[in-house]
Design a protein around this motif. Structure first.
Motif, PDB file in Angstrom:
ATOM      1  N   LYS A 281     -18.225   9.697  24.920  1.00 27.36           N
ATOM      2  CA  LYS A 281     -17.909   9.750  23.496  1.00 27.36           C
ATOM      3  C   LYS A 281     -19.052   9.195  22.664  1.00 27.36           C
ATOM      4  O   LYS A 281     -19.423   9.730  21.629  1.00 27.36           O
ATOM      5  N   ASP A 282     -19.672   8.107  23.127  1.00 26.35           N
ATOM      6  CA  ASP A 282     -20.782   7.500  22.400  1.00 26.35           C
ATOM      7  C   ASP A 282     -21.981   8.440  22.309  1.00 26.35           C
ATOM      8  O   ASP A 282     -22.719   8.419  21.329  1.00 26.35           O
ATOM      9  N   LEU A 283     -22.195   9.248  23.324  1.00 23.95           N
ATOM     10  CA  LEU A 283     -23.329  10.172  23.319  1.00 23.95           C
ATOM     11  C   LEU A 283     -23.135  11.318  22.335  1.00 23.95           C
ATOM     12  O   LEU A 283     -24.097  11.934  21.889  1.00 23.95           O
ATOM     13  N   VAL A 284     -21.901  11.600  22.002  1.00 24.34           N
ATOM     14  CA  VAL A 284     -21.617  12.704  21.080  1.00 24.34           C
ATOM     15  C   VAL A 284     -21.487  12.226  19.645  1.00 24.34           C
ATOM     16  O   VAL A 284     -21.958  12.865  18.704  1.00 24.34           O
ATOM     17  N   THR A 285     -20.852  11.063  19.478  1.00 18.54           N
ATOM     18  CA  THR A 285     -20.591  10.555  18.136  1.00 18.54           C
ATOM     19  C   THR A 285     -21.897  10.323  17.379  1.00 18.54           C
ATOM     20  O   THR A 285     -22.832   9.700  17.895  1.00 18.54           O
ATOM     21  N   ASN A 286     -21.973  10.840  16.166  1.00 21.03           N
ATOM     22  CA  ASN A 286     -23.120  10.643  15.265  1.00 21.03           C
ATOM     23  C   ASN A 286     -24.426  11.221  15.787  1.00 21.03           C
ATOM     24  O   ASN A 286     -25.506  10.833  15.336  1.00 21.03           O
ATOM     25  N   LEU A 287     -24.338  12.158  16.736  1.00 23.88           N
ATOM     26  CA  LEU A 287     -25.555  12.781  17.254  1.00 23.88           C
ATOM     27  C   LEU A 287     -26.027  13.879  16.301  1.00 23.88           C
ATOM     28  O   LEU A 287     -25.289  14.814  15.997  1.00 23.88           O
ATOM     29  N   ASP A 288     -27.260  13.763  15.842  1.00 30.39           N
ATOM     30  CA  ASP A 288     -27.869  14.741  14.927  1.00 30.39           C
ATOM     31  C   ASP A 288     -28.443  15.883  15.755  1.00 30.39           C
ATOM     32  O   ASP A 288     -29.325  15.675  16.604  1.00 30.39           O
ATOM     33  N   LEU A 289     -27.972  17.095  15.508  1.00 34.63           N
ATOM     34  CA  LEU A 289     -28.456  18.245  16.282  1.00 34.63           C
ATOM     35  C   LEU A 289     -29.950  18.484  16.076  1.00 34.63           C
ATOM     36  O   LEU A 289     -30.627  19.010  16.963  1.00 34.63           O
ATOM     37  N   ASN A 290     -30.457  18.102  14.929  1.00 34.15           N
ATOM     38  CA  ASN A 290     -31.895  18.272  14.692  1.00 34.15           C
ATOM     39  C   ASN A 290     -32.723  17.398  15.629  1.00 34.15           C
ATOM     40  O   ASN A 290     -33.844  17.751  16.004  1.00 34.15           O
ATOM     41  N   LEU A 291     -32.169  16.247  16.018  1.00 36.70           N
ATOM     42  CA  LEU A 291     -32.861  15.396  16.993  1.00 36.70           C
ATOM     43  C   LEU A 291     -32.957  16.098  18.346  1.00 36.70           C
ATOM     44  O   LEU A 291     -33.979  16.000  19.043  1.00 36.70           O
ATOM     45  N   LEU A 292     -31.899  16.816  18.716  1.00 36.61           N
ATOM     46  CA  LEU A 292     -31.939  17.554  19.979  1.00 36.61           C
ATOM     47  C   LEU A 292     -32.964  18.677  19.926  1.00 36.61           C
ATOM     48  O   LEU A 292     -33.610  18.999  20.934  1.00 36.61           O
ATOM     49  N   ARG A 293     -33.134  19.248  18.752  1.00 36.96           N
ATOM     50  CA  ARG A 293     -34.162  20.287  18.610  1.00 36.96           C
ATOM     51  C   ARG A 293     -35.555  19.686  18.798  1.00 36.96           C
ATOM     52  O   ARG A 293     -36.415  20.268  19.464  1.00 36.96           O
ATOM     53  N   VAL A 294     -35.774  18.507  18.207  1.00 40.08           N
ATOM     54  CA  VAL A 294     -37.050  17.812  18.404  1.00 40.08           C
ATOM     55  C   VAL A 294     -37.252  17.493  19.884  1.00 40.08           C
ATOM     56  O   VAL A 294     -38.349  17.680  20.444  1.00 40.08           O
ATOM     57  N   PHE A 295     -36.182  17.045  20.527  1.00 38.72           N
ATOM     58  CA  PHE A 295     -36.266  16.716  21.944  1.00 38.72           C
ATOM     59  C   PHE A 295     -36.685  17.921  22.786  1.00 38.72           C
ATOM     60  O   PHE A 295     -37.561  17.820  23.659  1.00 38.72           O
ATOM     61  N   THR A 296     -36.076  19.077  22.552  1.00 37.46           N
ATOM     62  CA  THR A 296     -36.397  20.262  23.364  1.00 37.46           C
ATOM     63  C   THR A 296     -37.848  20.698  23.155  1.00 37.46           C
ATOM     64  O   THR A 296     -38.523  21.078  24.108  1.00 37.46           O
ATOM     65  N   VAL A 297     -38.334  20.627  21.920  1.00 40.80           N
ATOM     66  CA  VAL A 297     -39.720  21.015  21.654  1.00 40.80           C
ATOM     67  C   VAL A 297     -40.675  20.006  22.298  1.00 40.80           C
ATOM     68  O   VAL A 297     -41.699  20.388  22.898  1.00 40.80           O
ATOM     69  N   LEU A 298     -40.369  18.715  22.185  1.00 42.95           N
ATOM     70  CA  LEU A 298     -41.187  17.692  22.840  1.00 42.95           C
ATOM     71  C   LEU A 298     -41.225  17.892  24.351  1.00 42.95           C
ATOM     72  O   LEU A 298     -42.272  17.769  24.996  1.00 42.95           O
ATOM     73  N   PHE A 299     -40.076  18.221  24.922  1.00 44.14           N
ATOM     74  CA  PHE A 299     -40.002  18.436  26.367  1.00 44.14           C
ATOM     75  C   PHE A 299     -40.889  19.620  26.772  1.00 44.14           C
ATOM     76  O   PHE A 299     -41.558  19.583  27.810  1.00 44.14           O
ATOM     77  N   GLN A 300     -40.865  20.675  25.965  1.00 42.32           N
ATOM     78  CA  GLN A 300     -41.642  21.874  26.279  1.00 42.32           C
ATOM     79  C   GLN A 300     -43.140  21.653  26.083  1.00 42.32           C
ATOM     80  O   GLN A 300     -43.956  22.156  26.857  1.00 42.32           O
TER      81      GLN A 300
ATOM     82  N   PHE B  38     -29.711   7.464  23.186  1.00 43.76           N
ATOM     83  CA  PHE B  38     -29.421   7.634  24.613  1.00 43.76           C
ATOM     84  C   PHE B  38     -29.718   6.364  25.416  1.00 43.76           C
ATOM     85  O   PHE B  38     -29.433   6.319  26.617  1.00 43.76           O
ATOM     86  N   ASP B  39     -30.300   5.349  24.751  1.00 45.16           N
ATOM     87  CA  ASP B  39     -30.670   4.111  25.435  1.00 45.16           C
ATOM     88  C   ASP B  39     -31.521   4.425  26.667  1.00 45.16           C
ATOM     89  O   ASP B  39     -31.255   3.978  27.792  1.00 45.16           O
TER      90      ASP B  39
END
Length: 319
Positions: free
Chosen positions: A9-28, A57-58
């Motif tokens: 629940k903590d991983l989903v609550t208040n998670l900004d989808l734009n941050l996940l987009r940054v994460f995927t581009v950084l990973f690539q 994500f700590d």
């Protein structure tokens, strides 16, 4: 088990989808500069987003190496989970705002009241062939069933006059304010009159039956009564062609609006009737279900119908 649920629940609550987009581009890219260029943001902005991701994500997610960044094992698992789902989500959201008529293939049913059916059907079919050639288009007459059909989606949009009953689940847009007029046969005595409106009561009316609007009353008769005149109802029919045939062979007159396709009928004339201002204008509306109020398809249909109405009125302007 409870701790695991709390963590999820903590991983989903208040998670900004734009941050996940940054994460995927950084990973690539494994490089802050290249990631910032792809995202069209500054490197400090990417760095700040990475900081927020690490806090959320700590987990470090990436470590600095020669030439850029290396993903942690946790980041690899997160990428495998996030990347395909995020791509599908953003693709789906983009599809909601993207609308291309030429790509449409779904059947579309449009209901038109009799005057609109007479004036708009052919022009609408031509527009669809040009703009949405793959659409199976059906144009049906407005009936007592149409509001139900709009509610259940079997009819997508309808065109009718404004003074009809409709439930809260149905939404309407005004597409035109039509001007009242009169049609008669060529050579009709009314064509010689200067005060045509006052002389209408001397001739029977050929009144069009328009479902949901004037089935129980003759609107023109009501208007005449308000001005101290009685009107004889000579004939009523729903079919526009039947009414045109009747007035072309009799002294009856037919109430019309400036949507009536004057340019098609050479045996019909239009006396200069000065309808009183308070009776002169009639709104024409599009009706559709409220759930489709923000639908790109409905917006496009509304625009196409309004454009067609305006074009038909312009065609009649000089007749």
């Amino acid at each position: 088990m409870d701790n695991g649920r709390q963590m999820a629940k903590d991983l989903v609550t208040n998670l900004d989808l734009n941050l996940l987009r940054v994460f995927t581009v950084l990973f690539q890219e494994k490089n802050m500069r290249r990631a910032s260029e792809r995202l069209n943001v500054t490197q400090p902005a990417v760095s700040q987003s990475l900081k927020r991701l690490r806090q959320h994500f700590d987990e470090p997610l990436f470590v600095k190496v020669t030439g850029g960044l290396a993903a942690t094992g946790y980041a690899e698992q997160l990428y495998d989970l996030v990347s395909p789902n995020l791509e599908a989500l953003f693709s789906g959201l983009s599809h909601l705002t993207h609308f291309s008529p030429e790509e449409l293939k779904q059947p579309i049913t449009i209901a038109l009241s009799p005057p609109a059916m007479m004036a708009l059907s052919g022009a609408l079919i031509l527009k669809f062939k040009q703009l949405a050639p793959n659409v199976p288009l059906s144009i049906v007459a407005w009936s007592g069933q149409t509001i139900t059909d709009l509610s259940n989606g079997s009819t997508l949009i309808g065109v009718h006059y404004g003074d009809i009953a409709y439930p809260k689940a149905i939404h309407r847009h005004q597409i035109a304010l039509l001007t009242a007029a009169v049609a008669v046969r060529k050579g009709h005595p009314l064509l010689k009159e200067e005060r045509v409106f006052e002389q209408l009561s001397n001739y029977p009316i050929a009144s069009q039956l328009i479902p949901e609007w004037n089935e129980k009353i003759v609107v023109a008769a009501q208007i005449m009564e308000r001005h101290g005149m009685e009107l004889e109802v000579g004939f009523r029919a729903e079919d526009s062609a039947v009414l045109v045939d009747v007035i072309s062979q009799t002294d009856m007159f037919m109430p019309i609006t400036n949507l009536f396709p004057k340019h098609r009928y050479k045996d019909i004339a239009y006396p200069n009737v000065q309808v009183p201002k308070q009776e002169r204008y009639h709104p024409l509306y599009c009706y559709h279900h409220l759930r489709q109020r923000n639908s790109p398809l409905i917006t496009w249909l509304y625009q196409i119908i309004q454009q067609t109405v305006e074009e038909q009125i312009e065609l009649n302007a000089d007749k």
